[in-house]
Design an enzyme around this catalytic site. Structure first.
Site, PDB file in Angstrom:
ATOM      1  CD  GLU A 278      -2.892  -0.612   2.580  1.00 15.53           C
ATOM      2  OE1 GLU A 278      -2.994   0.568   3.007  1.00 15.53           O
ATOM      3  OE2 GLU A 278      -3.437  -1.575   3.123  1.00 15.53           O
ATOM      4  CD  GLU A 333     -12.123   2.130   0.171  1.00 14.12           C
ATOM      5  OE1 GLU A 333     -12.615   1.170   0.798  1.00 14.12           O
ATOM      6  OE2 GLU A 333     -10.888   2.286   0.014  1.00 14.12           O
ATOM      7  CE  LYS A 336     -10.204   3.130   4.734  1.00 19.03           C
ATOM      8  NZ  LYS A 336      -8.791   2.995   4.304  1.00 19.03           N
ATOM      9  CD  GLU A 342      -7.547   6.773   6.642  1.00 14.90           C
ATOM     10  OE1 GLU A 342      -7.891   5.705   6.108  1.00 14.90           O
ATOM     11  OE2 GLU A 342      -6.356   7.075   6.840  1.00 14.90           O
TER      12      GLU A 342
END
Length: 480
Positions: A278, A333, A336, A342
């Site tokens: 990641e 997203e 999250k 985030e």
């Protein structure tokens, strides 16, 4: 406009090297071959209530030539959608299953049969991530990690799949006791001997690799007064010397990965490869999240993709190691937990539109802006004004002084680059380094030749960037 033959640089360099020319050619060939395993992939997270269907997501991956994907579970709908796509997949056993998998080989075998074998080989599952950042999990699962990995590996071996499918587990940089300078990298005492040493032995024995989650954004956000933004984004910069090793770093990501590599060296496991499982930069953040904006996100992703596609994905400590890199993430997203950042690591919005311009094919360019931004606005920057994104060509500082000097001589000589600005006393002479002068000359050559694909290669020691490079007080031009 000068004509360009992709072999002319090599021929010229061979002539200039004389008896050493053949050695150079062999070295060039070996280095080119050694980078074949360097691939860019993406993390496909689904913590959102507005994402497209798995079938649409897979089509988006294919349209953008993304050939590696990592998911955070083994979702049946996603794995079915990936069947027949030729996209290589890493699935994950969630953290909450580690205790059971560690205690029960039968459960591990059941999980492998139902979440891997049920889809393989139609879905090209190439790895299983057993947990994710387990050492940082508040439920204290560390003691279960290696036994769970061993049981999953045994289940694969019993099915004769252990050579085709590797087992690993992503670690966060919080596993390190120290990371600066990189040569001082060391694992935490509670992890080094009890966990990391046997885990690395497992990876070495099974031919697997250590997955590392590394985010320069977090380091920059917490230390923006001390860390250069260009260094964090991997834009051209003056570099940071590691006095312990004598190596100079031009990328914070390299420094983070090498800190892990030095920690592995301290345990005598230099032979275990690393995969960046990641890494990414948020396109939006809260007011307190310094540097979280779309300009910087585009620069970070664009520079990283261009670097991997050009085959220069080694680090100063491991310059010739192949290393797959997985960007985080495919989509923004919205569910999250945590700060605004985030929700905003995606390269794409849920409607499948790009958050910023990014391409996964070498030569197509990765551009959305010129320059970087340490604020938190959503400015997307500007192009050249005529619809053509501006790009620049810069030298790879890890290429080595001799190769850079030869290519610099070619660019300023037979190549016809305008190198007057890097002569003594001229505007761009400082900093007086081969890396800085090579970047100026390479960019001049690239701009003069219409930014063609092969005009920013120089034997694999240059690459295209989408942010206006500034070297010292000199900004590289975007036109001949």
């Amino acid at each position: 406009m000068l004509s360009w033959n992709p072999l002319s640089l090599i021929n010229s360099l061979l002539q200039r090297m004389g008896p050493l020319g053949f050695v150079f050619f062999l070295m060039f060939t070996i280095l080119s071959a050694s980078s074949e395993g360097c691939t860019i992939g993406i993390n496909y997270g689904r913590v959102a209530n507005n994402l497209p269907s798995p079938e649409s997501a897979v089509q988006l991956l294919k349209t953008n030539n993304i050939t590696l994907v990592k998911i955070f579970d083994a979702n049946s709908d996603v794995l079915k959608a990936l069947a027949g796509s030729d996209i290589k997949v890493t699935v994950m056993m969630p953290n909450q299953l580690l205790q059971t998998a560690a205690a029960s080989p039968n459960f591990a075998a059941w999980w492998v049969r139902n979440n891997v074998v049920a889809y393989y080989p139609w879905t090209k599952i190439q790895a299983i991530a057993v947990g994710n950042e387990v050492f940082a999990d508040p439920t204290n699962l560390t003691s279960y990690l290696l036994p769970a990995m061993i049981n999953v590996q045994a289940a694969l071996a019993n099915l004769n799949l252990d050579k085709a499918i590797k087992v690993s587990s992503p670690i966060a940089l919080t596993a390190l006791q120290s990371s600066y300078p990189p040569s001082a990298g060391a694992f935490r005492p509670d992890l080094a001997m009890p966990v990391m040493k046997p885990m690395l032995q497992f990876l070495l024995k099974t031919g697997s690799y250590l997955m590392v989650n590394a985010y320069p954004f977090f380091a920059y956000e917490a230390n923006s007064n001390d860390i250069s933004l260009d260094y964090a984004l991997s834009n051209p910069n003056a570099g940071v010397l590691d006095s312990g090793s004598g190596l100079t770093y031009y990328s914070l990501l390299d420094a983070q990965i090498d800190a892990v590599a030095y920690a592995m060296s301290a345990l005598k496991y230099d032979d275990v490869l690393i995969s960046i499982s990641e890494t990414g930069w948020p396109s939006e953040g809260d007011a307190s999240e310094i540097g979280a904006n779309v300009v910087n996100a585009a620069a970070y992703a664009g520079n990283l993709i261009n670097r991997v596609l050009s085959g220069t994905c080694g680090t100063p400590k491991r310059p010739h190691c192949n290393m797959d890199v997985y960007l985080f993430a495919l989509f923004n997203e919205n569910q999250k937990p945590g700060p605004t950042s985030e929700h905003n690591y995606g390269l794409f919005y849920p409607n499948e539109q790009k958050v910023y311009d990014v391409n996964f094919v070498q030569g197509n360019g990765n551009s959305s802006s010129t320059g970087n931004n340490n604020g938190n606005n959503n400015s997307t920057g500007s192009g050249s004004g005529n619809g053509t994104p501006e790009t620049w060509c810069v030298a790879d500082p890890t290429a080595g002084q001799q190769m850079l000097q030869m290519a610099l001589d070619f660019a300023c000589g037979e190549g016809g680059a305008d190198c007057t600005a890097i002569q003594p006393g001229a505007a761009c002479y400082e900093p007086n380094t081969i890396e800085a002068h090579a970047s100026y000359a390479f960019n001049s050559y690239y701009q003069k030749n219409g930014r063609g694909l092969w005009t920013c290669d120089f034997g694999g020691i240059a690459h295209v960037v989408s942010q206006a490079p500034k070297i010292g007080k000199c900004t590289l031009p975007s036109s001949p």
